[in-house]
Scaffold this motif. Sequence first.
Motif, short mmCIF file in Angstrom:
data_model
loop_
_atom_site.label_atom_id
_atom_site.label_comp_id
_atom_site.label_asym_id
_atom_site.label_seq_id
_atom_site.Cartn_x
_atom_site.Cartn_y
_atom_site.Cartn_z
N TRP A 34 2.05 -11.17 6.39
CA TRP A 34 3.05 -10.64 7.14
C TRP A 34 4.09 -11.36 7.64
CZ3 TRP A 34 -0.78 -7.99 10.55
CH2 TRP A 34 -1.77 -7.08 10.30
N LEU A 57 0.54 -11.61 16.03
CA LEU A 57 0.22 -10.73 14.71
C LEU A 57 1.33 -10.86 13.51
CD1 LEU A 57 -0.92 -9.03 17.10
CD2 LEU A 57 -0.44 -7.05 15.62
N TYR A 160 0.56 5.18 3.88
CA TYR A 160 2.31 5.42 4.03
C TYR A 160 2.46 6.78 4.16
CZ TYR A 160 2.15 0.41 4.09
OH TYR A 160 1.84 -0.88 4.44
N ASP A 191 -7.20 4.49 4.17
CA ASP A 191 -6.85 3.48 5.03
C ASP A 191 -7.31 3.80 6.64
OD1 ASP A 191 -4.68 1.56 6.30
OD2 ASP A 191 -4.54 1.06 4.17
N ASP A 192 -6.78 2.97 7.43
CA ASP A 192 -6.88 3.13 8.65
C ASP A 192 -6.75 4.59 9.44
OD1 ASP A 192 -7.10 2.44 11.62
OD2 ASP A 192 -5.36 1.22 11.78
N TRP A 229 -10.50 0.74 4.12
CA TRP A 229 -9.94 -0.16 4.96
C TRP A 229 -10.71 -0.73 6.09
CZ3 TRP A 229 -8.76 -0.09 10.07
CH2 TRP A 229 -7.48 -1.02 10.78
N TRP A 259 -2.85 -0.38 18.43
CA TRP A 259 -3.78 0.73 18.71
C TRP A 259 -3.78 0.92 20.17
CZ3 TRP A 259 -5.81 -3.00 15.33
CH2 TRP A 259 -5.65 -2.77 13.81
N LYS A 293 -10.07 -3.34 1.56
CA LYS A 293 -8.68 -3.95 2.03
C LYS A 293 -9.14 -4.41 3.52
CE LYS A 293 -4.15 -2.45 3.62
NZ LYS A 293 -3.15 -1.11 3.59
N ASP A 295 -8.07 -6.14 6.53
CA ASP A 295 -6.92 -6.52 7.20
C ASP A 295 -6.98 -7.01 8.44
OD1 ASP A 295 -4.10 -5.71 7.67
OD2 ASP A 295 -4.40 -3.57 7.60
C1 9PG Z 1 -3.21 0.26 9.12
C2 9PG Z 1 -1.93 -0.69 8.57
C3 9PG Z 1 -2.02 -0.57 7.18
C4 9PG Z 1 -0.93 -1.49 6.76
C5 9PG Z 1 -1.34 -3.06 7.15
C6 9PG Z 1 -1.28 -3.11 8.51
O1 9PG Z 1 1.46 -4.37 14.83
N1 9PG Z 1 1.73 -4.65 13.85
O2 9PG Z 1 2.21 -5.89 13.74
C7 9PG Z 1 1.18 -4.36 12.63
C8 9PG Z 1 1.54 -5.19 11.42
C9 9PG Z 1 0.94 -4.47 10.24
C10 9PG Z 1 0.43 -3.39 10.30
C11 9PG Z 1 0.00 -2.93 11.41
C12 9PG Z 1 0.39 -3.20 12.55
O3 9PG Z 1 -0.13 -2.73 9.03
O4 9PG Z 1 -0.37 -3.90 6.38
O5 9PG Z 1 -0.97 -1.65 5.39
O6 9PG Z 1 -3.19 -0.74 6.44
O7 9PG Z 1 -2.52 -2.02 9.09
O8 9PG Z 1 -3.04 -0.07 10.61
#
Ligand code: 9PG
Length: 462
Positions: A34, A57, A160, A191-192, A229, A259, A293, A295
């Motif tokens: 990121w 992050l 998404y 995913d999440d 995920w 979260w 995935k 993460d």
């Molecule tokens: C699930 C998501 C999706 C997404 C990932 C990731 O707080 N933050 O900076 C932050 C950055 C990215 C993010 C979530 C929070 O997304 O890239 O595709 O899987 O987690 O929670």
Amino acid sequence: MTAARAPHPVAFTPIAEVPLRVDTLVYEHGWQSWSPAGLHPAHGTSSRPHTANAHTLGYRPGVPLPERGFQGEGLLAVLPGAGEPVRLFSARKPADCVPSLRAEVRDGRLLISSTGDSGCVCEQSHSSDLGAALAAWAEEAAALRDRALPKVPPVWCSWYHYYLAVTDEDVLENLADMDRLGLPVGVVQIDDGFEAQVGDWLEPSNRFERPLAEIADRIRAGGRRAGIWLAPFLAGAESRLAQDHPDWLLAGADAGHNWGQQLHALDVTNPATAEWLQNVVSTFRGWGFDYFKLDFLYAGALSGRRRQEASEVGAYREGLKLIREAVGPEATLLGCGAPLLPSIGLVDAMRVSPDVALWEVLEEADLSQPSRRLAMLAGRARAFQQGRLWLNDPDCLIARPAMEGREEWASHVERFGGLRSASDRLADLDAWGLETTRRLLTPARTEPFPLDRLDLEAAPAA
Ligand code: 9PG
């Protein structure tokens, strides 16, 4: 909000000086998926996080950024000016040590400085073509990879559209729609949102009525692969994992806040933590999931007090090796939120940008935040990694009408992915969305991104 911690001092040693001209440019490569990456006029200043949490992050945790100028993590290049060869500074052994590299204007010159000892950094002089220099660097770094890039079928991902509210019914609805619409999806990735808590991966959220093994069976019954995920190196403060096993957490580390809770990192050098981690991923494997995935991987490379002596990068690589060992060679590993150089050789695919978003936030953004435009900037600046280090994941195609700039985003995905994934509720697609999804959902391209198409453009100076 996490309280900002006083950054511990990080020593930078000068390693080079470059005469500064009006056309001197700096290529800066950020720490993780990121983090920003891009080409800038040397007298400018790159993106900075707006909060301490955004630093953790989205940038390199624990390493402060210079007030002005640039900081690449293990990779920084200077284009001194027309016709002059590119000067590329990088980690000599990215599996052992990834230096932070600064470029700052001092007295009319560009001063390059680095963390780590001299054995950690190297400088290569290349042609005056940045794309060629980066690609040559990546080809050399790819020596750390001992597996061929796998054939990864096109992916459908729940994130998404459904975000955290995804249910098992939603997954089954889309599964039925893939068949009904004849869409060429080969991996259905949940995913999440399926988990009770970040860290408590084997406990379902109350939105999932059927066991995950049953969902995986349903996915596989249609000839597709099942994907999941996980944030394998994280535990939310509210998780049972964090509460029951405080000794498994990385002492003295701040993994950030998301979260609605404080996050802890796991210490995988603790054999009990390692055993738990391997048990989690092999349980998913046993349920039929073979696409992961992975993460928030940055949490595996934080500094802190580990049970056993290990560098940050060393501990991180150990964690990924534990996962690979437990899931076996056939499973696909996609890194996300992942320290880039430290992951070389250990993942099949890699997210190379911040998240795409349905619409742009207009305020002047920190370049690590979700945005179509920023995902395009970073994805383009890391295009040279495609087919060399891994399969580039430009993030999912979103093709439904609600997606702002969907044509532009689809062109980006078509041009720069690598891995191909889509993330709409399929029933929401109009004719354009359906046609575009059908066309872009191809198996991942494994070929190296062609050098003559790496047209990096310099962003205007901040
Ligand atoms: C699930 C998501 C999706 C997404 C990932 C990731 O707080 N933050 O900076 C932050 C950055 C990215 C993010 C979530 C929070 O997304 O890239 O595709 O899987 O987690 O929670």
